[in-house]
Design an enzyme around this catalytic site. Structure first.
Site, PDB file in Angstrom:
ATOM      1  N   LYS A  22      39.865  42.607  28.011  1.00  0.00           N
ATOM      2  CA  LYS A  22      39.994  43.355  29.271  1.00  0.00           C
ATOM      3  C   LYS A  22      39.784  42.400  30.446  1.00  0.00           C
ATOM      4  O   LYS A  22      40.574  42.381  31.388  1.00  0.00           O
ATOM      5  CB  LYS A  22      38.938  44.452  29.332  1.00  0.00           C
ATOM      6  N   ASN A  23      38.758  41.577  30.374  1.00  0.00           N
ATOM      7  CA  ASN A  23      38.386  40.752  31.530  1.00  0.00           C
ATOM      8  C   ASN A  23      39.258  39.519  31.718  1.00  0.00           C
ATOM      9  O   ASN A  23      39.139  38.841  32.740  1.00  0.00           O
ATOM     10  CB  ASN A  23      36.902  40.381  31.475  1.00  0.00           C
ATOM     11  N   ARG A  91      36.473  48.415  40.382  1.00  0.00           N
ATOM     12  CA  ARG A  91      36.178  47.440  41.429  1.00  0.00           C
ATOM     13  C   ARG A  91      36.939  46.129  41.216  1.00  0.00           C
ATOM     14  O   ARG A  91      37.084  45.341  42.130  1.00  0.00           O
ATOM     15  CB  ARG A  91      34.701  47.181  41.585  1.00  0.00           C
ATOM     16  N   CYS A 115      28.493  50.038  41.666  1.00  0.00           N
ATOM     17  CA  CYS A 115      28.641  50.837  40.444  1.00  0.00           C
ATOM     18  C   CYS A 115      27.239  50.958  39.846  1.00  0.00           C
ATOM     19  O   CYS A 115      26.259  50.502  40.427  1.00  0.00           O
ATOM     20  CB  CYS A 115      29.613  50.171  39.483  1.00  0.00           C
ATOM     21  N   ARG A 120      27.316  45.002  43.714  1.00  0.00           N
ATOM     22  CA  ARG A 120      28.602  44.367  43.455  1.00  0.00           C
ATOM     23  C   ARG A 120      29.319  43.945  44.751  1.00  0.00           C
ATOM     24  O   ARG A 120      30.458  44.326  44.998  1.00  0.00           O
ATOM     25  CB  ARG A 120      29.506  45.254  42.611  1.00  0.00           C
ATOM     26  N   PRO A 121      28.655  43.217  45.646  1.00  0.00           N
ATOM     27  CA  PRO A 121      29.317  42.793  46.886  1.00  0.00           C
ATOM     28  C   PRO A 121      30.454  41.801  46.607  1.00  0.00           C
ATOM     29  O   PRO A 121      30.566  41.270  45.496  1.00  0.00           O
ATOM     30  CB  PRO A 121      28.200  42.109  47.666  1.00  0.00           C
ATOM     31  N   VAL A 122      31.294  41.577  47.621  1.00  0.00           N
ATOM     32  CA  VAL A 122      32.385  40.606  47.487  1.00  0.00           C
ATOM     33  C   VAL A 122      32.301  39.557  48.594  1.00  0.00           C
ATOM     34  O   VAL A 122      33.310  38.905  48.926  1.00  0.00           O
ATOM     35  CB  VAL A 122      33.764  41.298  47.497  1.00  0.00           C
ATOM     36  N   LEU A 124      31.148  36.618  48.652  1.00  0.00           N
ATOM     37  CA  LEU A 124      31.516  35.246  48.252  1.00  0.00           C
ATOM     38  C   LEU A 124      33.042  35.085  48.206  1.00  0.00           C
ATOM     39  O   LEU A 124      33.583  34.022  48.519  1.00  0.00           O
ATOM     40  CB  LEU A 124      30.887  34.897  46.907  1.00  0.00           C
ATOM     41  N   ASP A 304      27.336  40.834  29.675  1.00  0.00           N
ATOM     42  CA  ASP A 304      28.111  41.931  29.083  1.00  0.00           C
ATOM     43  C   ASP A 304      27.722  42.205  27.636  1.00  0.00           C
ATOM     44  O   ASP A 304      28.188  43.182  27.057  1.00  0.00           O
ATOM     45  CB  ASP A 304      29.606  41.634  29.159  1.00  0.00           C
ATOM     46  N   ILE A 326      21.730  38.491  35.992  1.00  0.00           N
ATOM     47  CA  ILE A 326      23.006  38.556  36.701  1.00  0.00           C
ATOM     48  C   ILE A 326      23.117  39.807  37.569  1.00  0.00           C
ATOM     49  O   ILE A 326      23.480  39.727  38.736  1.00  0.00           O
ATOM     50  CB  ILE A 326      24.194  38.516  35.707  1.00  0.00           C
ATOM     51  N   ARG A 396      36.840  52.510  29.213  1.00  0.00           N
ATOM     52  CA  ARG A 396      37.283  51.503  30.187  1.00  0.00           C
ATOM     53  C   ARG A 396      37.458  50.155  29.509  1.00  0.00           C
ATOM     54  O   ARG A 396      38.261  49.339  29.927  1.00  0.00           O
ATOM     55  CB  ARG A 396      36.237  51.335  31.296  1.00  0.00           C
TER      56      ARG A 396
HETATM   57  C1  EPZ Z   1      32.943  40.079  36.053  1.00  0.00           C
HETATM   58  O1  EPZ Z   1      32.514  40.914  37.123  1.00  0.00           O
HETATM   59  C2  EPZ Z   1      33.220  41.005  34.886  1.00  0.00           C
HETATM   60  N1  EPZ Z   1      34.288  41.947  35.235  1.00  0.00           N
HETATM   61  C3  EPZ Z   1      31.949  41.765  34.519  1.00  0.00           C
HETATM   62  O2  EPZ Z   1      32.227  42.533  33.347  1.00  0.00           O
HETATM   63  C4  EPZ Z   1      30.869  40.750  34.164  1.00  0.00           C
HETATM   64  O3  EPZ Z   1      29.658  41.438  33.888  1.00  0.00           O
HETATM   65  C5  EPZ Z   1      30.657  39.789  35.341  1.00  0.00           C
HETATM   66  O4  EPZ Z   1      31.912  39.160  35.672  1.00  0.00           O
HETATM   67  C6  EPZ Z   1      29.649  38.699  35.022  1.00  0.00           C
HETATM   68  O5  EPZ Z   1      30.048  37.994  33.892  1.00  0.00           O
HETATM   69  C7  EPZ Z   1      35.576  41.540  35.141  1.00  0.00           C
HETATM   70  O6  EPZ Z   1      35.860  40.411  34.793  1.00  0.00           O
HETATM   71  C8  EPZ Z   1      36.617  42.554  35.480  1.00  0.00           C
HETATM   72  P1  EPZ Z   1      30.491  38.287  39.386  1.00  0.00           P
HETATM   73  P2  EPZ Z   1      32.391  40.282  38.615  1.00  0.00           P
HETATM   74  O7  EPZ Z   1      31.300  38.197  40.628  1.00  0.00           O
HETATM   75  O8  EPZ Z   1      33.487  39.345  38.854  1.00  0.00           O
HETATM   76  C9  EPZ Z   1      27.012  38.822  42.568  1.00  0.00           C
HETATM   77  C10 EPZ Z   1      32.256  44.426  31.993  1.00  0.00           C
HETATM   78  O9  EPZ Z   1      31.305  45.024  31.467  1.00  0.00           O
HETATM   79  N2  EPZ Z   1      28.097  38.593  43.557  1.00  0.00           N
HETATM   80  O10 EPZ Z   1      30.356  37.086  38.518  1.00  0.00           O
HETATM   81  O11 EPZ Z   1      32.190  41.413  39.556  1.00  0.00           O
HETATM   82  C11 EPZ Z   1      27.173  40.172  41.883  1.00  0.00           C
HETATM   83  O12 EPZ Z   1      26.571  41.190  42.658  1.00  0.00           O
HETATM   84  C12 EPZ Z   1      32.147  43.974  33.427  1.00  0.00           C
HETATM   85  O13 EPZ Z   1      33.316  44.099  31.406  1.00  0.00           O
HETATM   86  C13 EPZ Z   1      27.771  38.524  44.908  1.00  0.00           C
HETATM   87  O14 EPZ Z   1      26.600  38.650  45.286  1.00  0.00           O
HETATM   88  O15 EPZ Z   1      31.002  39.476  38.470  1.00  0.00           O
HETATM   89  C14 EPZ Z   1      26.459  39.961  40.578  1.00  0.00           C
HETATM   90  O16 EPZ Z   1      25.067  40.128  40.784  1.00  0.00           O
HETATM   91  C15 EPZ Z   1      30.873  44.474  34.097  1.00  0.00           C
HETATM   92  N3  EPZ Z   1      28.762  38.342  45.821  1.00  0.00           N
HETATM   93  C16 EPZ Z   1      26.753  38.486  40.254  1.00  0.00           C
HETATM   94  O17 EPZ Z   1      27.139  37.876  41.498  1.00  0.00           O
HETATM   95  C17 EPZ Z   1      30.079  38.214  45.444  1.00  0.00           C
HETATM   96  O18 EPZ Z   1      30.947  38.029  46.324  1.00  0.00           O
HETATM   97  C18 EPZ Z   1      27.868  38.315  39.247  1.00  0.00           C
HETATM   98  O19 EPZ Z   1      29.042  38.848  39.793  1.00  0.00           O
HETATM   99  C19 EPZ Z   1      30.396  38.290  44.068  1.00  0.00           C
HETATM  100  C20 EPZ Z   1      29.389  38.477  43.143  1.00  0.00           C
END
Ligand code: EPZ
Length: 419
Positions: A22-23, A91, A115, A120-122, A124, A304, A326, A396
């Site tokens: 999926k990812n 998201r 969620c 889950r901010p964006v 970065l 995960d 994380i 999902r």
């Molecule tokens: C991806 O989410 C995966 N989703 C998640 O899998 C996975 O848990 C996560 O990476 C970590 O490995 C997909 O690939 C679709 P991150 P993502 O950006 O990209 C913080 C599942 O169960 N952060 O690495 O959203 C964030 O809040 C899902 O399959 C910021 O602060 O993860 C988190 O604490 C759940 N600002 C940490 O970083 C940002 O701009 C990791 O987030 C981005 C992230």
């Protein structure tokens, strides 16, 4: 709404085929926006989030078809808006931001809400795209982005964000000049995305390491690409063999992408053997024992798999300390496991698990994707009946999980919630 009804206590035995990731599929499908021609994807898992992504691509001007794991996307004249009523259900929709800015120079993407597992901010993603010349305004819950063409930049992420790395990798492929991305995510799914983009004509180096270099090109062509197997689904089924005391052979298991999971499952007392026909998993002769684990960005132990490992450790001999570094709220499964008789105490980001003799079936509530997988695993091992509610969370990320488990002896069935 549907539930899964599980009569636990039976060791699972047989073969399970691991589906596409999926990812990996989500960002790779989203990268279709970058292409100037049609693409064909195979080994695409039949999941809610995949169909949500295909609906978003249709809205953005890329007609798609899905049949038996094969997706065809024909990029057409692009639209720039990803609507809230779709983004709120997934998201990962924010992954269209980089491609839209790269192709159109404009994007209007609903802020992906938080969620169950965190805010889950964006931030970065946005600050990195600003370094490439994008400008953003946030209004009425939407991210409005625009740029007069993206330019290569030297970007250092504060945290190796998976989605942020993927958004920037896609944006940089069509930017002017070279982009250097530092402190990037090294997840196998990021590597799969890079491999797809390279097959389309992108010039990328360093994927899988902490520094990725991208030289922008004028256009990317369509191609045919097979999605990598899902290492988290595979890890979930390895844990299913351990928690039920059975023996499973996983076909299409991405063994080489799972070191941290394999190390921990073996440390917890499992035998996991790589064979020519797949990966064999069963509890070792000494039974399961407690282990300590901290979730980390790849190549560390994946967040995960945290909930699934916790379920297994509920029945291990001794104590385990699980540190979730994380996400700030990824223990929603704990109280439900405790209702099944688990002995788990939370303290901030840490969970102390003390092994118990057995778990008892109970009605439990799924809250997020991996929490629901954890509750299914616990139900498979528990004495008596477990009813996992709100299994749309499970759908999902797991393709027909109950069908795969039935085929290896689990007494599990999907029923309407009001049955
Ligand atoms: C991806 O989410 C995966 N989703 C998640 O899998 C996975 O848990 C996560 O990476 C970590 O490995 C997909 O690939 C679709 P991150 P993502 O950006 O990209 C913080 C599942 O169960 N952060 O690495 O959203 C964030 O809040 C899902 O399959 C910021 O602060 O993860 C988190 O604490 C759940 N600002 C940490 O970083 C940002 O701009 C990791 O987030 C981005 C992230």
């Amino acid at each position: 709404m549907e539930n899964l009804v599980i009569e636990g206590g039976l060791p699972l035995r047989g073969e399970i085929s691991v589906s596409g990731s999926k990812n990996a599929a989500l960002p790779i499908l989203m990268a279709s926006i970058l292409l100037n021609g049609p693409a064909v994807f195979t080994n695409v898992p039949d999941l809610r989030d995949i169909h949500t992504t295909l609906r978003l691509l249709e809205i953005l001007g890329c007609p798609c078809s899905f049949r038996n794991g094969r997706v065809e996307v024909s990029p057409g004249p692009l639209q720039s808006e990803a609507p809230y009523d779709l983004v709120k259900t997934m998201r990962a929709s924010v992954l269209c931001l980089g491609p839209l800015l790269a192709r159109l120079g404009v994007a209007r993407v609903a802020m992906p809400g938080g969620c169950a597992i965190g805010a889950r901010p964006v931030n970065l993603h946005l600050s990195a795209l600003e370094r490439m010349g994008a400008e953003f305004e946030l209004e009425e819950g939407y991210i409005h982005g625009k740029c007069a063409g993206l330019r290569g930049a030297h970007i250092q992420f504060d945290f190796p964000t998976v989605g942020g790395t993927e958004n920037l990798l896609m944006a940089a492929c069509l930017a002017e000049g070279e982009t250097v991305l530092e402190n990037v995510a090294r997840e196998p799914e990021v590597v799969d995305l890079a491999r797809f983009l390279i097959r389309c004509g992108a010039e990328i180096e360093g994927h899988g390491s902490s520094v990725i270099r991208v030289r922008g090109v004028r256009a990317l062509n369509g191609c045919e690409y097979a999605i990598m197997p899902d290492r988290i689904e595979a890890g979930t089924f390895l844990a299913a063999a351990g928690i039920t005391g059975g023996e499973l052979l996983l076909r299409n298991c991405p063994y080489d992408d799972m070191d941290a999971v394999l190390i921990k499952l073996r440390e917890a007392g499992m035998d996991i053997i790589q064979r020519a026909d797949g990966v064999l998993a069963r509890p070792g002769s000494g039974g399961l024992r407690g282990v300590d684990v901290s979730t980390r960005p790849h190549p560390g132990f994946p967040t995960d798999m945290q909930a699934q490992l916790m379920a297994l450790l509920c029945l291990a001999d001794g104590s385990s300390m699980i540190d979730e570094t994380i996400f700030e709220n990824r223990f929603m499964h704990v109280q439900e496991l405790v209702r099944m008789g688990a002995d788990i105490r939370l303290s901030g980001s840490a969970a102390m698990v003390r092994g118990v003799e057995h778990l008892a079936g109970a009605p439990v509530m799924a809250s997020d994707l991996r929490a629901s997988a954890s509750l299914v695993l616990a139900g498979l091992a528990a004495r008596g009946k477990t009813v996992v509610q709100r299994i749309y969370h499970l759908d999902r990320g797991y393709e027909r999980m109950e069908v795969k488990l039935q085929a290896v002896g689990a007494r599990i069935r999907r029923v309407p919630a009001d049955a």
